[in-house]
Design a protein around this motif. Structure first.
Motif, mmCIF file in Angstrom:
data_model
loop_
_atom_site.group_PDB
_atom_site.id
_atom_site.type_symbol
_atom_site.label_atom_id
_atom_site.label_comp_id
_atom_site.label_asym_id
_atom_site.label_seq_id
_atom_site.Cartn_x
_atom_site.Cartn_y
_atom_site.Cartn_z
ATOM 1 N N ARG A 143 0.314 7.251 -3.342
ATOM 2 C CA ARG A 143 1.428 6.448 -3.857
ATOM 3 C C ARG A 143 1.815 5.371 -2.845
ATOM 4 N NH1 ARG A 143 4.896 10.103 -3.905
ATOM 5 N NH2 ARG A 143 4.621 10.837 -6.049
ATOM 6 N N GLU A 144 1.890 5.772 -1.577
ATOM 7 C CA GLU A 144 2.290 4.824 -0.528
ATOM 8 C C GLU A 144 1.289 3.671 -0.434
ATOM 9 O OE1 GLU A 144 3.912 5.122 4.074
ATOM 10 O OE2 GLU A 144 2.441 6.587 3.349
ATOM 11 N N ILE A 145 -0.013 3.984 -0.508
ATOM 12 C CA ILE A 145 -1.036 2.934 -0.443
ATOM 13 C C ILE A 145 -0.908 1.999 -1.639
ATOM 14 C CG2 ILE A 145 -3.508 2.475 -0.546
ATOM 15 C CD1 ILE A 145 -3.896 5.167 0.963
ATOM 16 N N ALA A 146 -0.767 2.584 -2.838
ATOM 17 C CA ALA A 146 -0.669 1.768 -4.048
ATOM 18 C C ALA A 146 0.564 0.866 -4.003
ATOM 19 C CB ALA A 146 -0.632 2.668 -5.276
ATOM 20 N N GLN A 147 1.693 1.410 -3.570
ATOM 21 C CA GLN A 147 2.907 0.602 -3.490
ATOM 22 C C GLN A 147 2.756 -0.531 -2.469
ATOM 23 O OE1 GLN A 147 5.657 3.881 -2.642
ATOM 24 N NE2 GLN A 147 6.701 3.475 -4.585
ATOM 25 N N TYR A 148 2.125 -0.230 -1.346
ATOM 26 C CA TYR A 148 1.960 -1.269 -0.327
ATOM 27 C C TYR A 148 1.047 -2.386 -0.835
ATOM 28 C CZ TYR A 148 0.724 -3.685 3.945
ATOM 29 O OH TYR A 148 0.508 -4.662 4.880
ATOM 30 N N LEU A 149 -0.065 -2.013 -1.476
ATOM 31 C CA LEU A 149 -0.964 -3.040 -1.993
ATOM 32 C C LEU A 149 -0.279 -3.872 -3.074
ATOM 33 C CD1 LEU A 149 -4.328 -1.042 -2.176
ATOM 34 C CD2 LEU A 149 -3.613 -2.694 -0.440
ATOM 35 N N GLU A 150 0.529 -3.219 -3.908
ATOM 36 C CA GLU A 150 1.278 -3.968 -4.916
ATOM 37 C C GLU A 150 2.236 -4.956 -4.256
ATOM 38 O OE1 GLU A 150 3.682 -2.703 -8.891
ATOM 39 O OE2 GLU A 150 4.562 -2.034 -6.986
ATOM 40 N N SER A 151 2.865 -4.528 -3.156
ATOM 41 C CA SER A 151 3.876 -5.365 -2.499
ATOM 42 C C SER A 151 3.293 -6.646 -1.921
ATOM 43 C CB SER A 151 4.575 -4.576 -1.391
ATOM 44 O OG SER A 151 3.724 -4.403 -0.254
ATOM 45 N N THR A 152 1.979 -6.650 -1.675
ATOM 46 C CA THR A 152 1.346 -7.860 -1.130
ATOM 47 C C THR A 152 1.238 -8.961 -2.165
ATOM 48 O OG1 THR A 152 -0.926 -7.180 -1.693
ATOM 49 C CG2 THR A 152 -0.015 -6.426 0.443
ATOM 50 N N GLY A 153 1.358 -8.631 -3.437
ATOM 51 C CA GLY A 153 1.194 -9.615 -4.494
ATOM 52 C C GLY A 153 -0.251 -10.005 -4.754
ATOM 53 N N LEU A 154 -1.175 -9.252 -4.146
ATOM 54 C CA LEU A 154 -2.596 -9.617 -4.258
ATOM 55 C C LEU A 154 -3.285 -8.966 -5.443
ATOM 56 C CD1 LEU A 154 -3.502 -9.277 -0.478
ATOM 57 C CD2 LEU A 154 -3.333 -11.424 -1.770
#
Length: 632
Positions: A225-236
């Motif tokens: 979950r933490e990885i997915a949320q972080y990648l989402e937060s990049t906007g990429l």
């Protein structure tokens, strides 16, 4: 990407036809995907794209996924993928490609192994090499855009190099690429940035991510979950494709029939509820009912279905028309991948012998209808009867037993074999719908077969139980009688395994589930050498949970009361195993070809197939039936 429904087919085409091979290979691959796109699949994630690898001169990478040049660097990549994409677009589907670089072949963030069954120590990437790979992702994105693809899926799972960086198990770096979750994600973010710099908003970009890792020391669902949320937060990224499993373990990422359909969908839902972008989930979604449940429960926005579409390319058509009983069920035996990568055989689906032959088109009706007599109603006989009846022939099956299915009807008594039972029921309905004359309780001999005066006779009489020449073997039970209940076992049970595939493990599962302590004796260095890493972990995990004991490199030489004599097949050293109350033989079968041998001397147009020729598995039986049907 605008999708016409919520079904995606994840990559699996490398086993079906080589998109990067000859023109004929590519046409076969494209025809396979086209048939599924025309039947309604919305999203074809069908281009498995390894990026270029890098190593010193003379280094030879080994293992699955060990590429040299990389597909995006092939001189015909753009032309070949344009052909693929244009065909899918014409059929109404959107198309994406994966970007993959397998970890450990030879690259990794640290000299740490990712699993306990692979012991090849990788090369540790330095910063310059990481920058080189980032540039390679950028170049690959340029080629993907030129190829008219709609999307790119970055591969961050199943032992990919980028997963090795994400994982606390394998990433022990002390520089800016290791330590915190953000640092471990740095390589993936740099690669995604390079891709996004090229494609902008003109292409959909997402990641395929293990929602958890299966080895202690890897990240759990919370870490996923933490990885997915972080990648989402990049906007990429525009989507996350969540899956479970490893390339070797329990479960593998291609889950066989030991697991429940959609078993991990709720875990995907846990992560989905913490994200704003769409979530795809793939994981034994083997029918429209399972797919609808996953979507209705809010566990995913899109479902990935691969093997269900291998088994029946028209699954969505039949679901849409309410003909779900007509859907050919996937049995989850994983021969579709094991044949190719374990045995070096051509791709084959156990229940759909036409899979990967779509380029040949639909088999035409026969010019002249023939009378065909099929002797034996096992899988080979049933498939042959159905195929020839579909071509317009007048077909009869004689089956000595009271039900169709042959030995597969026995195997369905083993735990988790319910999908095989569904397949036999589907075949029975298919024969009934086609008007095949099924005569149960009908024994065949040369005289009554000859008297039938059929134009063609096919002998599919199966195989008899094989009892090895071991003193005392006649006192042991055999696997068929144990599975049907004709023989009972007591106390501690020893299984003599002389079979390279599933049966010894299936009977051990059956017996241990009933509370017996089980020991399985193999003469081979390990269990079931033809099983393959994409299925072995599931059954071995089940047996391990019940403390089933394995003994390897030992040949049983005598069975005497509660003792079994063994001999090490390499050293010749003799030994004795004691304290057993029952012995079960899982030693394969012997072809029952007597009827064929009698008939072939007395008439023309008589054929033998299935176990009556040589005992093998379901996939061999159905493929032989398909080949013979082409000749009739």
């Amino acid at each position: 990407m605008r999708l016409r429904n919520r079904v995606m087919m994840p990559p699996h085409g490398s086993a079906i036809g080589n998109l990067w091979g000859s023109e004929a290979d590519a046409e076969r691959n494209i025809a396979y995907w086209k048939a599924r796109a025309e039947a309604g699949v919305a999203w074809i994630d069908g281009v498995s794209g390894h990026i270029r690898n890098r190593f010193i001169p003379g280094f030879e990478p080994t293992g699955i996924g060990a590429e040299y040049t990389g597909y995006y660097r092939l001189p015909f990549f753009v032309e070949r993928v344009q052909q693929f994409a244009d065909t899918m677009h014409a059929a109404g589907a959107t198309v994406s490609a994966q970007m993959t670089m397998q970890g450990g072949v030879p690259h990794a963030p640290s000299p740490t192994l990712s699993n306990p069954v692979t012991n090849v120590v990788p090369h540790v990437l330095n910063r310059d090499e990481i920058r080189w790979f980032v540039d390679e992702y950028r170049y690959s994105a340029e080629r993907a855009q030129q190829a008219r693809l709609d999307g790119i899926e970055m591969h961050l799972n199943h032992d990919d190099m980028l997963e090795w960086f994400l994982s606390p198990l394998t990433n022990h770096r002390t520089d800016e690429y290791g330590g915190s979750p953000e640092n471990r994600a740095r390589f993936a973010v740099e690669a995604l940035t390079a891709v996004r710099d090229v494609v902008g908003t003109r292409m959909t970009v997402g990641v395929r991510l293990n929602l958890r890792e299966e080895v202690p020391g890897g990240y759990d669902v919370g870490g996923g979950r933490e990885i997915a949320q972080y990648l989402e937060s990049t906007g990429l990224i525009d989507f996350v494709h969540l899956v479970v499993g490893s390339p070797w373990g329990n479960p593998s990422y291609i889950q066989p029939h030991f697991y429940d359909p959609g078993q991990w969908a709720a875990l995907a839902g846990e992560i989905k509820r913490s994200l704003r972008i769409p979530v795809v989930h793939t994981g034994r979604i083997n029918g429209p009912d399972v797919a609808e449940r996953v979507l209705a429960d809010g566990h995913a926005d899109v479902v990935g279905m691969a093997r269900a579409h291998i088994a029946d390319p028209e699954i969505l058509v039949k679901a849409r028309e309410g003909r779900t009983d007509d859907i050919r069920p996937c049995v989850g035996g994983n021969d579709c991948i094991s044949r190719r990568y374990v045995e070096g055989l051509p791709f084959g689906c156990a229940v759909n012998p036409h899979a990967a032959k779509e380029i040949d088109g639909v088999r035409p009706r026969a010019d002249v209808a023939k009378r065909l007599l099929v002797v034996g109603g096992g899988p080979a006989g049933m498939e042959l009867a159905a195929l020839t009846a579909e071509a317009g022939h007048d077909v009869a099956i004689w089956e000595a037993g009271d039900r169709l299915g042959g030995q597969l009807r026995i195997a369905v008594n083993a735990p988790t074999y319910d999908q095989f039972a569904r397949y036999l029921d589907w075949q029975t309905r298919r024969l009934d719908r086609l008007g095949v004359d099924v005569r149960l309780g009908t024994s065949a001999n040369a005289e009554n077969v000859l008297a039938e005066q059929a134009d063609v006779v096919a002998v599919a009489t199966g195989a008899t139980v094989r009892t090895p020449a071991i003193p005392g073997a006649d006192t042991a039970a055999n696997i068929r009688d144990v599975l049907t209940g004709a023989a009972t076992v007591e106390g501690r049970v020893l299984v003599v395994a002389q079979d390279d595939h599933m049966p010894p493990l299936a009977v051990a599962d059956h017996v241990s589930e009933r509370g017996h302590q089980v020991t399985v004796v193999y003469a081979t260095p390990g269990p079931a050498p033809l099983l393959g890493r994409y299925i072995a972990g599931g059954i071995l995990g089940r047996l391990g949970e019940r403390d089933v004991e394995f003994r390897f490199m030992e040949e049983v030489t005598e069975i005497a009361g509660d003792a079994v004599a063994v001999r090490n097949v390499y050293s010749g050293r003799a030994g004795k195993l004691t304290g057993f109350d029952s012995v079960v033989l899982a030693c394969g079968g012997i072809s029952d070809s007597a009827l064929y041998e009698q008939l072939r001397e007395r008439r023309e147009q008589v054929h033998v197939l299935g176990d009556a020729y040589a005992p093998r598995r379901l996939v061999f039986a159905t493929r032989q039936a398909y080949a013979l049907a082409q000749l009739i």
